[in-house]
Design a protein around this motif. Structure first.
Motif, PDB file in Angstrom:
ATOM      1  N   GLU A 133      44.605  41.171  38.200  1.00 46.13           N
ATOM      2  CA  GLU A 133      44.506  40.691  39.578  1.00 46.13           C
ATOM      3  C   GLU A 133      43.915  39.272  39.628  1.00 46.13           C
ATOM      4  OE1 GLU A 133      42.009  43.114  41.988  1.00 46.13           O
ATOM      5  OE2 GLU A 133      42.778  42.309  43.879  1.00 46.13           O
ATOM      6  N   THR A 134      42.832  39.045  38.879  1.00 49.54           N
ATOM      7  CA  THR A 134      42.237  37.699  38.907  1.00 49.54           C
ATOM      8  C   THR A 134      43.142  36.701  38.197  1.00 49.54           C
ATOM      9  OG1 THR A 134      40.896  38.111  36.916  1.00 49.54           O
ATOM     10  CG2 THR A 134      39.877  38.578  39.050  1.00 49.54           C
ATOM     11  N   LEU A 135      43.895  37.156  37.214  1.00 47.92           N
ATOM     12  CA  LEU A 135      44.822  36.260  36.514  1.00 47.92           C
ATOM     13  C   LEU A 135      45.850  35.693  37.497  1.00 47.92           C
ATOM     14  CD1 LEU A 135      45.860  35.096  33.807  1.00 47.92           C
ATOM     15  CD2 LEU A 135      47.232  37.171  33.551  1.00 47.92           C
ATOM     16  N   VAL A 136      46.380  36.558  38.346  1.00 46.70           N
ATOM     17  CA  VAL A 136      47.374  36.121  39.332  1.00 46.70           C
ATOM     18  C   VAL A 136      46.744  35.110  40.302  1.00 46.70           C
ATOM     19  CG1 VAL A 136      48.759  36.883  41.297  1.00 46.70           C
ATOM     20  CG2 VAL A 136      48.784  38.201  39.161  1.00 46.70           C
ATOM     21  N   ALA A 137      45.521  35.432  40.766  1.00 45.15           N
ATOM     22  CA  ALA A 137      44.868  34.535  41.732  1.00 45.15           C
ATOM     23  C   ALA A 137      44.588  33.170  41.107  1.00 45.15           C
ATOM     24  CB  ALA A 137      43.564  35.170  42.234  1.00 45.15           C
ATOM     25  N   VAL A 138      44.065  33.161  39.879  1.00 44.54           N
ATOM     26  CA  VAL A 138      43.745  31.896  39.212  1.00 44.54           C
ATOM     27  C   VAL A 138      45.019  31.069  39.009  1.00 44.54           C
ATOM     28  CG1 VAL A 138      42.986  30.901  37.018  1.00 44.54           C
ATOM     29  CG2 VAL A 138      41.624  32.702  38.107  1.00 44.54           C
ATOM     30  N   GLU A 165      32.078  44.824  34.110  1.00 41.10           N
ATOM     31  CA  GLU A 165      32.560  46.060  33.491  1.00 41.10           C
ATOM     32  C   GLU A 165      34.063  46.213  33.651  1.00 41.10           C
ATOM     33  OE1 GLU A 165      30.093  48.790  35.565  1.00 41.10           O
ATOM     34  OE2 GLU A 165      28.442  48.612  34.132  1.00 41.10           O
ATOM     35  N   THR A 166      34.620  45.495  34.649  1.00 41.70           N
ATOM     36  CA  THR A 166      36.038  45.683  34.966  1.00 41.70           C
ATOM     37  C   THR A 166      36.967  44.760  34.167  1.00 41.70           C
ATOM     38  OG1 THR A 166      35.575  44.205  36.814  1.00 41.70           O
ATOM     39  CG2 THR A 166      35.706  46.559  37.302  1.00 41.70           C
ATOM     40  N   SER A 167      36.419  43.863  33.337  1.00 41.23           N
ATOM     41  CA  SER A 167      37.283  42.925  32.622  1.00 41.23           C
ATOM     42  C   SER A 167      38.195  43.647  31.634  1.00 41.23           C
ATOM     43  CB  SER A 167      36.431  41.899  31.850  1.00 41.23           C
ATOM     44  OG  SER A 167      35.980  40.896  32.721  1.00 41.23           O
ATOM     45  N   GLU A 171      37.946  36.393  27.281  1.00 43.50           N
ATOM     46  CA  GLU A 171      38.030  35.101  27.976  1.00 43.50           C
ATOM     47  C   GLU A 171      39.117  34.208  27.372  1.00 43.50           C
ATOM     48  OE1 GLU A 171      34.383  33.330  29.641  1.00 43.50           O
ATOM     49  OE2 GLU A 171      34.817  31.670  28.265  1.00 43.50           O
ATOM     50  N   THR A 172      39.202  34.194  26.036  1.00 43.38           N
ATOM     51  CA  THR A 172      40.197  33.315  25.389  1.00 43.38           C
ATOM     52  C   THR A 172      41.616  33.800  25.678  1.00 43.38           C
ATOM     53  OG1 THR A 172      39.722  34.560  23.364  1.00 43.38           O
ATOM     54  CG2 THR A 172      38.726  32.378  23.583  1.00 43.38           C
ATOM     55  N   ASP A 173      41.841  35.123  25.698  1.00 41.13           N
ATOM     56  CA  ASP A 173      43.178  35.633  26.039  1.00 41.13           C
ATOM     57  C   ASP A 173      43.529  35.266  27.480  1.00 41.13           C
ATOM     58  OD1 ASP A 173      43.570  36.687  23.577  1.00 41.13           O
ATOM     59  OD2 ASP A 173      43.188  38.772  24.134  1.00 41.13           O
ATOM     60  N   PHE A 174      42.538  35.389  28.357  1.00 39.69           N
ATOM     61  CA  PHE A 174      42.758  35.083  29.773  1.00 39.69           C
ATOM     62  C   PHE A 174      43.142  33.616  29.933  1.00 39.69           C
ATOM     63  CE2 PHE A 174      41.411  34.171  34.149  1.00 39.69           C
ATOM     64  CZ  PHE A 174      41.839  35.298  34.843  1.00 39.69           C
ATOM     65  N   ILE A 175      42.358  32.740  29.273  1.00 40.31           N
ATOM     66  CA  ILE A 175      42.604  31.300  29.392  1.00 40.31           C
ATOM     67  C   ILE A 175      43.971  30.938  28.801  1.00 40.31           C
ATOM     68  CG2 ILE A 175      41.859  29.071  28.451  1.00 40.31           C
ATOM     69  CD1 ILE A 175      38.950  30.016  28.908  1.00 40.31           C
ATOM     70  N   ARG A 176      44.305  31.550  27.662  1.00 43.48           N
ATOM     71  CA  ARG A 176      45.602  31.251  27.047  1.00 43.48           C
ATOM     72  C   ARG A 176      46.738  31.643  27.988  1.00 43.48           C
ATOM     73  NH1 ARG A 176      45.155  34.159  23.099  1.00 43.48           N
ATOM     74  NH2 ARG A 176      44.464  32.695  21.501  1.00 43.48           N
ATOM     75  N   GLU A 177      46.596  32.803  28.644  1.00 44.16           N
ATOM     76  CA  GLU A 177      47.634  33.291  29.547  1.00 44.16           C
ATOM     77  C   GLU A 177      47.742  32.387  30.788  1.00 44.16           C
ATOM     78  OE1 GLU A 177      49.694  35.557  28.638  1.00 44.16           O
ATOM     79  OE2 GLU A 177      50.812  35.555  30.544  1.00 44.16           O
ATOM     80  N   VAL A 178      46.590  31.938  31.304  1.00 44.29           N
ATOM     81  CA  VAL A 178      46.606  31.020  32.461  1.00 44.29           C
ATOM     82  C   VAL A 178      47.368  29.746  32.097  1.00 44.29           C
ATOM     83  CG1 VAL A 178      45.182  29.513  33.900  1.00 44.29           C
ATOM     84  CG2 VAL A 178      44.487  31.899  33.544  1.00 44.29           C
TER      85      VAL A 178
ATOM     86  N   PHE B  15      35.895  41.572  43.706  1.00 45.32           N
ATOM     87  CA  PHE B  15      34.669  41.399  42.929  1.00 45.32           C
ATOM     88  C   PHE B  15      33.742  40.403  43.624  1.00 45.32           C
ATOM     89  CE2 PHE B  15      37.221  37.842  41.563  1.00 45.32           C
ATOM     90  CZ  PHE B  15      36.298  36.830  41.362  1.00 45.32           C
ATOM     91  N   ALA B  16      34.324  39.376  44.248  1.00 39.74           N
ATOM     92  CA  ALA B  16      33.491  38.353  44.881  1.00 39.74           C
ATOM     93  C   ALA B  16      32.763  38.907  46.103  1.00 39.74           C
ATOM     94  CB  ALA B  16      34.346  37.145  45.270  1.00 39.74           C
ATOM     95  N   GLY B  17      33.436  39.834  46.807  1.00 45.33           N
ATOM     96  CA  GLY B  17      32.810  40.448  47.972  1.00 45.33           C
ATOM     97  C   GLY B  17      31.611  41.302  47.595  1.00 45.33           C
ATOM     98  N   VAL B  18      31.597  41.783  46.359  1.00 47.44           N
ATOM     99  CA  VAL B  18      30.461  42.566  45.871  1.00 47.44           C
ATOM    100  C   VAL B  18      29.414  41.654  45.235  1.00 47.44           C
ATOM    101  CG1 VAL B  18      29.768  44.408  44.277  1.00 47.44           C
ATOM    102  CG2 VAL B  18      31.977  44.541  45.476  1.00 47.44           C
ATOM    103  N   PHE B  19      29.898  40.642  44.529  1.00 45.48           N
ATOM    104  CA  PHE B  19      28.998  39.756  43.771  1.00 45.48           C
ATOM    105  C   PHE B  19      28.208  38.825  44.681  1.00 45.48           C
ATOM    106  CE2 PHE B  19      27.781  36.217  41.072  1.00 45.48           C
ATOM    107  CZ  PHE B  19      27.577  36.780  39.819  1.00 45.48           C
ATOM    108  N   ALA B  20      28.843  38.361  45.771  1.00 46.51           N
ATOM    109  CA  ALA B  20      28.266  37.269  46.557  1.00 46.51           C
ATOM    110  C   ALA B  20      27.065  37.641  47.447  1.00 46.51           C
ATOM    111  CB  ALA B  20      29.364  36.610  47.399  1.00 46.51           C
TER     112      ALA B  20
END
Lengths: 306, 267
Positions: A133-138, A165-167, A171-178, B15-20
């Motif tokens: 989900e964060t990958l799409v947003a970024v 906990e949800t990752s 980080e490196t895989d995420f950055i490479r994919e971005v 996550f931001a709504g929980v973190f912030a």
């Protein structure tokens, strides 16, 4: 998207083409201006935080115009909130775009982090979980930035103090994919790697070997501070308020040996020293760049002969 | 703190709504989605972000309001600023825009009641920074005014310079501001009367001047589109000591306006 003709004579007079390949530079601090103006050979380039130049006029623009006339300028955004779930602030993006057009920076960069949520600006580079989900947003946000400014941006790896906990991605895989999805380049902050590695107990060298080094367009170096976590173990703070640590210099030397000379910035944003101290840090980076330039060129020639 | 955007509930809580929310609210616990490595605790780790957010915003206010900080002292200022930061966090990523509500906040702050003029000093400091970042524009030159035929003077309309700010205070706010923005020791301030401030930035330097009697009425009218005749008449009515020639000379020297045109005299 308006194409800027970077070969036109008028453009070249306004924005002299200054190569930054293989050069070390420094954060531009207004306290240093007199010393910089009096210095015949300060550093290879200056980098500025975009937000400090988003006013309508006044001294900030007068200063940056003069610096840009004489030196390459790199534009580093701090507050775009690329890593957050909220849509980008269109007004902020428009201001960013107009700065890119006004100063034609050699490099444009932003952070893998967020700073705004629910209309509140937190003025810090906050961390995000690495999920689908964060990958799409970024990626959507980087697409939007690159579309707006009409050129590639570099994304900087963060320094972080905690994990989610949800990752699902490293980080490196995420950055490479971005980078693969958006075509953005990368800004490798070696101090951030060291800070995060210490804070999360992984190997900085392993991180670097997993990092897509071929996409790095710029390197950042800075100082950090030491605190303790809840267990009394070291917790490093990315404070930008002192000289680059020895361990970070060693990692940097390894990266440059591996990648060749990449433009390198010394960041110093708090407890700012006199200009000669900051300049000396940039000269230390330049010495490492110069040492590897020779062997790197030699290695490439050997490689091509073989 | 404003309510979280609808997107959070639509996405089932980001996550931001929980973190912030706990960042600026020390009463809230550390969000349970964060952790240290190998399941280590994240209390001190999350506290780094809390601290970064609060301290950096306090420092942003200290940069914008150095006279207020000097008057109340560093420790008190940090307490004051911390309460303000939590009550009114910034809504713009431009920190030089932060603190437009700080003066009003000071006016209502129970622990600064002994310093009733402190809010107006903050207003001058806020206007100083607005002028600093205002758009560039060449100030109106005396020659341009001199070239106008005498019979046309009364119907002139003035374009305010983008940096122009006018503030009125029942306290000696300009004197207190000036005394606390210079590097030397602050002596005893003898002034007791109210002062009106004219803030301008004709080139790159910001100037804060004390306006003469009727000056604030005069310039405020001019800056909002009244003709020179209308503004002078209003100022004379407001203050019997109003000196038109001196006020015109003063506003030209300060760079309060950037242009003139002939308007319709409604007087």
């Amino acid at each position: 998207m308006t194409e800027v003709d970077r070969t036109s004579e008028a453009h070249n007079r306004r924005f002299p083409a200054f190569p930054i390949a293989g050069r070390a530079g420094a954060s531009l601090k207004h306290d240093h201006l007199e010393a910089i103006y009096a210095d015949d050979d300060p550093v290879g380039f200056f980098e500025v935080h975009a937000e400090n130049y988003m006013g309508a006029g006044g001294p900030p623009h007068a200063v940056l115009s003069r610096i840009r006339r004489d030196y390459p300028v790199l534009l580093h955004g701090v507050c775009m909130s690329i890593g957050g779930p909220s849509p980008l602030d269109r007004n902020h993006l428009a201001r960013f775009k107009s700065l890119v057009e006004r100063y034609d920076p050699a490099v444009v960069s932003e952070h893998l982090a967020w700073s705004t949520h629910g209309d509140v600006f937190f003025n810090d580079l906050l961390p995000l979980p690495y999920t689908d989900e964060t990958l799409v947003a970024v990626c959507d946000h980087i697409d939007e930035v690159q579309e707006a400014i009409g050129r590639q941006m570099l994304l900087e790896n963060p320094s972080t103090y905690l994990l989610f906990e949800t990752s699902d991605y490293s980080e490196t895989d995420f950055i490479r994919e971005v980078a693969a999805r958006t075509g953005c380049g990368l800004l490798l902050d070696v101090n951030n790697v060291f800070v995060s590695a210490t804070n999360h107990g992984f190997s900085a060298l392993q991180y670097l070997s997993d990092f897509p080094l071929d996409l790095i367009g710029e390197i950042h170096l800075a100082g950090h501070r030491r605190q303790e976590d809840d267990e009394g173990e070291p917790l490093l703070i990315d404070s930008h308020d002192g000289p680059v640590a020895d361990a970070v210099w060693k990692l940097y030397d390894i990266v440059i040996g591996q990648c060749g000379p990449i433009p390198t910035l010394i960041e110093w944003d708090a407890e700012i020293p006199d200009w000669p101290v900051l300049k000396a840090e940039a000269e230390a980076a330049q010495a490492i760049l110069d040492r590897h330039t020779d062997t790197y060129m030699l290695g490439r020639r050997h490689a091509s002969v073989a | 703190m404003p309510p979280l955007p609808d997107g959070d509930t639509a996405r089932g809580g980001s996550f931001a709504g929980v973190f912030a929310p706990p960042l600026l609210d020390p009463a809230r616990p550390v969000p349970d989605l964060v952790t240290g490595p190998r399941a280590k605790a994240a209390v001190k780790r999350y506290a780094v972000y809390r601290n970064n957010v609060t301290v950096s915003l306090i420092e942003a206010l200290a940069d914008t309001f150095p006279a207020v900080q000097r008057i109340v002292g560093d420790a008190f200022f940090r307490d004051l600023a911390r309460v303000y930061v939590r009550a009114e966090p910034p809504v713009s990523p431009l920190l030089f825009e932060y603190g437009h509500g700080f003066a009003d906040f000071i006016d209502g702050f129970e622990h600064t009641r002994q310093l009733p003029w402190l809010g107006d000093v903050a207003r001058v400091e806020r206007a100083w920074l607005d002028a600093y970042h205002a758009a560039d524009s060449a100030p109106l030159q005396a020659e341009a005014l001199g070239a106008v035929a005498p019979e046309a003077l009364a119907s002139l309309v003035f374009t305010p310079h983008p940096a122009l700010r006018i503030l009125r205070s029942p306290w000696p706010a300009v004197t207190i501001f000036a005394a606390n923005r210079q590097p030397g020791p602050v002596g005893r301030i003898e002034e007791r009367d109210g002062e009106d401030a004219l803030i301008t930035r004709p080139e790159l330097e910001v100037f804060v001047r004390k306006l003469p009697p009727g000056g604030a009425e005069f310039l405020t009218r001019l800056a909002t589109g009244a003709t020179l005749g209308e503004a002078a008449e209003h100022a004379t009515g407001a203050s019997p000591h109003f000196d038109l020639a001196a006020n015109i000379a003063g506003m030209l020297e300060a760079g309060a306006f950037s242009g003139i045109s002939v308007g319709v005299d409604r007087a």
